[in-house]
Write an enzyme that holds these catalytic residues in place. Structure first.
Site, PDB file in Angstrom:
ATOM      1  N   HIS A 480      11.802 -19.990   5.144  1.00  0.00           N
ATOM      2  CA  HIS A 480      13.113 -19.629   4.589  1.00  0.00           C
ATOM      3  C   HIS A 480      14.225 -19.970   5.572  1.00  0.00           C
ATOM      4  O   HIS A 480      15.185 -20.682   5.229  1.00  0.00           O
ATOM      5  CB  HIS A 480      13.121 -18.135   4.257  1.00  0.00           C
ATOM      6  CG  HIS A 480      14.411 -17.643   3.691  1.00  0.00           C
ATOM      7  ND1 HIS A 480      14.591 -17.375   2.347  1.00  0.00           N
ATOM      8  CD2 HIS A 480      15.610 -17.360   4.282  1.00  0.00           C
ATOM      9  CE1 HIS A 480      15.838 -16.968   2.143  1.00  0.00           C
ATOM     10  NE2 HIS A 480      16.472 -16.936   3.303  1.00  0.00           N
ATOM     11  N   GLU A 481      14.106 -19.460   6.790  1.00  0.00           N
ATOM     12  CA  GLU A 481      15.163 -19.708   7.773  1.00  0.00           C
ATOM     13  C   GLU A 481      15.223 -21.190   8.164  1.00  0.00           C
ATOM     14  O   GLU A 481      16.295 -21.729   8.427  1.00  0.00           O
ATOM     15  CB  GLU A 481      14.961 -18.827   9.010  1.00  0.00           C
ATOM     16  CG  GLU A 481      14.969 -17.336   8.731  1.00  0.00           C
ATOM     17  CD  GLU A 481      16.177 -16.857   7.944  1.00  0.00           C
ATOM     18  OE1 GLU A 481      17.255 -17.493   8.036  1.00  0.00           O
ATOM     19  OE2 GLU A 481      16.045 -15.856   7.215  1.00  0.00           O
ATOM     20  N   HIS A 484      17.375 -23.007   5.738  1.00  0.00           N
ATOM     21  CA  HIS A 484      18.798 -22.900   6.113  1.00  0.00           C
ATOM     22  C   HIS A 484      19.125 -23.889   7.227  1.00  0.00           C
ATOM     23  O   HIS A 484      20.182 -24.533   7.222  1.00  0.00           O
ATOM     24  CB  HIS A 484      19.098 -21.483   6.623  1.00  0.00           C
ATOM     25  CG  HIS A 484      19.285 -20.455   5.560  1.00  0.00           C
ATOM     26  ND1 HIS A 484      20.135 -20.621   4.485  1.00  0.00           N
ATOM     27  CD2 HIS A 484      18.754 -19.199   5.430  1.00  0.00           C
ATOM     28  CE1 HIS A 484      20.107 -19.524   3.728  1.00  0.00           C
ATOM     29  NE2 HIS A 484      19.276 -18.653   4.278  1.00  0.00           N
ATOM     30  N   HIS A 487      19.675 -27.360   6.098  1.00  0.00           N
ATOM     31  CA  HIS A 487      21.001 -27.453   5.486  1.00  0.00           C
ATOM     32  C   HIS A 487      22.059 -27.742   6.556  1.00  0.00           C
ATOM     33  O   HIS A 487      22.992 -28.515   6.344  1.00  0.00           O
ATOM     34  CB  HIS A 487      21.306 -26.142   4.759  1.00  0.00           C
ATOM     35  CG  HIS A 487      22.327 -26.249   3.675  1.00  0.00           C
ATOM     36  ND1 HIS A 487      22.748 -25.149   2.951  1.00  0.00           N
ATOM     37  CD2 HIS A 487      23.041 -27.293   3.187  1.00  0.00           C
ATOM     38  CE1 HIS A 487      23.651 -25.523   2.067  1.00  0.00           C
ATOM     39  NE2 HIS A 487      23.849 -26.823   2.194  1.00  0.00           N
TER      40      HIS A 487
END
Length: 692
Positions: A480-481, A484, A487
């Site tokens: 999940h992190e 990010h 991105h």
């Protein structure tokens, strides 16, 4: 240190860092450097603004908007430079002195931000450019619109009395948000369960026992110490047969911020809700939610409630069946009597999952050695996008736990710096997050300044007996992190304020939640999931059990997230002053999504950092909104192959690299070819759509 060496020493924020890729010189920064750099940064900021508003030339996009975005030649944004380091470390590696400095600086920084946004001469120039400007690229137009709207949303159109009131509201809110976080950290670190009788460890796996023994040794104590940090708390609640100790642990975790001590957050929460409501109404909105949702994909309160209610309708019937199955599993236990309490849920869920699928987190843990998981996650990025990671020990880090990597693109060119901070410690907030120490942008000379991104987590620590062995849930957190961070790393935008994760908040969770999908994919697990002792790969039949058990209690988990969204909206859709008692209000607000009897001696609000101190106020629904997007997006990968590079390149080009340069739905449709529907999520979770 003698006075001569003190005189020679320069504040590292004031000069070129002279580090690899101009990374923050953590090894040279001292506590006393921050305040000096903050004050000089404010002075420089004011100087630049004076230069802009006193420019005799007619206001243009280039001499008004870009000047502030780019700073001036060789005159880097010192205030941004020091703020980034200080506030990132305030979450990841703080201490009492930093906390005190934060309390001192927060009002000064908020006052400065207000001075900028409420400067009438600066706003007049921006307003003029907004109405009269040269032909702009779509990205330049987005920057101009954001700049103008940012000033308006910060009170630029208010009269003097309104501006003064806005200053008071924002300054008080910023201090209270900080106080909320500091109180929560202290509460989280204050509680431990210290066990000296080994019999009380019954049910706990070796990994939990070893970690607790190590925690005790580090504290100079005998026996075993359990804390409220996730790697300690979660296994205890799942495996401990000592119901009274589970109750102690649960109650400590779920009463943070409501004790009668100096860390009580009840009044802080009430005040924050009222400050935000008043701010929104001062700016012409009915509620704070209306103010926030104006710049979100959802657009309005009605759309948020439609999503949350649709999810309740779709998932609640299954969640009721899940709870009935749990009650049946627990029914034979005399200790429970008639009541299944919250501290029993994880314990009996584990037993039921084991019975249904013969799988639990501890079975998988030996296959998820952190070093191998890192290789797997980096390898996934390589398979999808061709990028590579290389640890560089010459890059300074702020704690020995932190690893710094250089990231290279598929053509071998430098792409980014990536910091990874994996384990809990005293000065670190709970949870997991991604942040940046430098955002991406293209400067006036045309140089593409690459980002420095960081992921901060609280994963299981290594012990003298074993390396760090993760649960599948922790692997998902890492993914999940890392989503990010991709991105941030892939950003390719002209302006820093539009780059990376600077997107609408109900879009920002798409790249992160998208990556979680890979966690149960056999092709991905095959690349790194090897037993830490034998080297044997994760067996096929275990992978099949993972896949089959994927939706175990999924409806209950969905309702939990929806309940948080309902609570958030209940606070921030209030039109009148909030005077209710927090705990009864909370229980009523999310009642529609709650199964079972509620306890009146626990509280979520006082520890709900996302909506009180983390920027998700009136935005917690974003996780479910983005889940619809991520399930829909991953269905494209499932169709073409989970490592399909053509699909991955489209995802990179249309979403990951574009930041906030266009409306997120435009970006999404460019990748997907259509708007998302809830169908892919319902299919993934094994839920049938309920007609209503």
């Amino acid at each position: 240190m003698n006075s001569e060496s003190t005189e020679k020493r320069k504040n590292p924020f004031f000069e070129p860092y002279n580090t690899p890729h101009d990374t923050a010189p953590f090894d040279r920064i001292r506590l006393e450097d921050y305040e000096e750099a903050f004050m000089e940064g404010i002075r420089r900021d004011n100087e630049l603004i004076e230069k802009t508003i006193n420019n005799p030339a007619k206001p243009t996009f280039d001499n008004t908007i870009i000047d502030k975005e780019d700073q001036t030649e060789g005159y880097y944004d010192l205030l941004d430079r020091v703020s980034t380091v200080f506030f990132n470390l305030l979450s990841a590696e703080t201490n009492d002195e930093m906390d005190a400095l934060a309390q001192k600086m927060q009002p000064i920084l908020t006052q400065h931000a207000n001075d900028v946004r409420l400067n009438p001469r600066l706003f007049e120039r921006i307003k003029y450019v907004h109405r009269h400007h040269r032909k702009l690229t779509p990205e330049e137009k987005r920057l101009l619109d954001n700049c103008y709207d940012g000033f308006v949303r910060s009170g630029a159109l208010l009269d003097e009395a309104g501006k003064e009131r806005l200053r008071q509201l924002t300054e008080e809110a910023s201090l209270l948000s900080l106080q909320f976080s500091q109180n929560l950290l202290k509460e989280n670190k204050a509680f431990t369960i210290h066990i000296t009788d080994e019999a009380q460890l019954d049910g706990l796996p070796d990994t939990a026992r070893e970690a607790a023994a190590q925690e005790a040794r580090q504290r100079g104590q005998e026996g075993w110490v359990f804390t409220l940090d996730s790697p300690s708390y979660s296994p205890f609640m799942t495996y401990s047969t000592q119901r009274d100790l589970r109750q102690q642990m649960y109650m400590a975790y779920n009463t943070k911020g409501i004790h009668e001590n100096s860390e009580n957050n009840l009044e802080i929460c009430k005040r924050l809700v009222n400050l935000r409501r008043e701010l929104a109404q001062l700016l012409g909105f009915k509620t704070y939610a209306d103010y926030v949702l104006k710049n979100r994909m959802a657009g309005n309160v009605k759309s948020v409630y439609k999503l949350l209610n649709d999810l309740i309708d779709a998932y609640k019937p299954t969640a009721i069946k899940e709870r009935e199955a749990l009650m049946k599993e627990a029914s034979g236990n005399q200790e429970l009597g008639e009541t299944l309490e919250p501290w029993d849920i994880a314990f009996y869920s584990h037993k039921l999952k084991l019975k249904k699928y013969n799988i639990d987190a501890e079975m998988l843990r030996p296959y998820f050695q952190l070093d191998k998981v890192i290789d797997g996650v980096f390898g996934l990025a390589n398979k999808l996008y061709g990028i590579t990671f290389k640890e560089n020990k010459d890059i300074p880090v702020y704690h020995p736990d932190v690893k710094a990597y250089e990231v290279f693109d598929k053509d071998g060119s430098y792409l980014a710096v990536f910091y990874a901070d994996f384990h809990p410690r005293k000065g670190k907030q709970g949870g997991a997050w991604m942040t940046e120490y430098q955002g991406q942008f293209i400067d006036k000379k045309g140089e593409n300044v690459r980002p420095h991104v960081s992921v901060v987590m609280n994963l299981t620590k290594p012990t003298p007996e074993k390396p760090a062995l993760l649960t599948l849930g922790e692997v998902e957190t890492f993914l999940h992190e890392f989503g990010h961070s991709l991105h941030g790393m892939f950003s390719n935008c002209r302006f820093e304020s539009l780059s990376g994760t600077n997107v609408w908040w109900d879009f920002v969770e798409l790249p992160s939640q998208f990556m979680e999908n890979f966690a149960i994919e056999k092709e991905f697990l095959r690349t790194f999931a090897f037993h830490y002792e034998t080297g044997e790969p994760l067996p096929d039949e275990l992978i099949e059990r993972i896949v089959k058990s994927r939706n175990f209690m999924a409806a209950t988990a969905c309702l939990r997230q929806v309940s948080f969204g309902l609570l958030d909206m209940a606070y921030y859709t209030k039109k009148d002053a909030f005077t209710d008692d927090i705990i009864p209000f909370e229980k009523q607000a999310w009642k529609k999504a709650i199964l079972g009897k509620q306890r009146m001696d626990t509280c979520m609000t006082t520890q709900f950092s996302h909506i009180m101190a983390g920027g998700y106020a009136a935005g917690y629904y974003s996780y479910k909104w983005a889940e619809v997007l991520d399930a829909d997006a991953f269905s494209v990968f499932k169709k073409h192959g989970i490592f399909d590079q053509k699909t991955a390149q489209s995802f990179r080009d249309n979403i990951l690299s574009r930041g906030g340069t266009e409306n997120p739905m435009v970006l999404y449709k460019r990748f997907r070819g259509q708007e998302p529907t809830i169908d892919a999520l319902l299919k993934r979770n094994g839920i049938r759509k309920i007609k209503h």
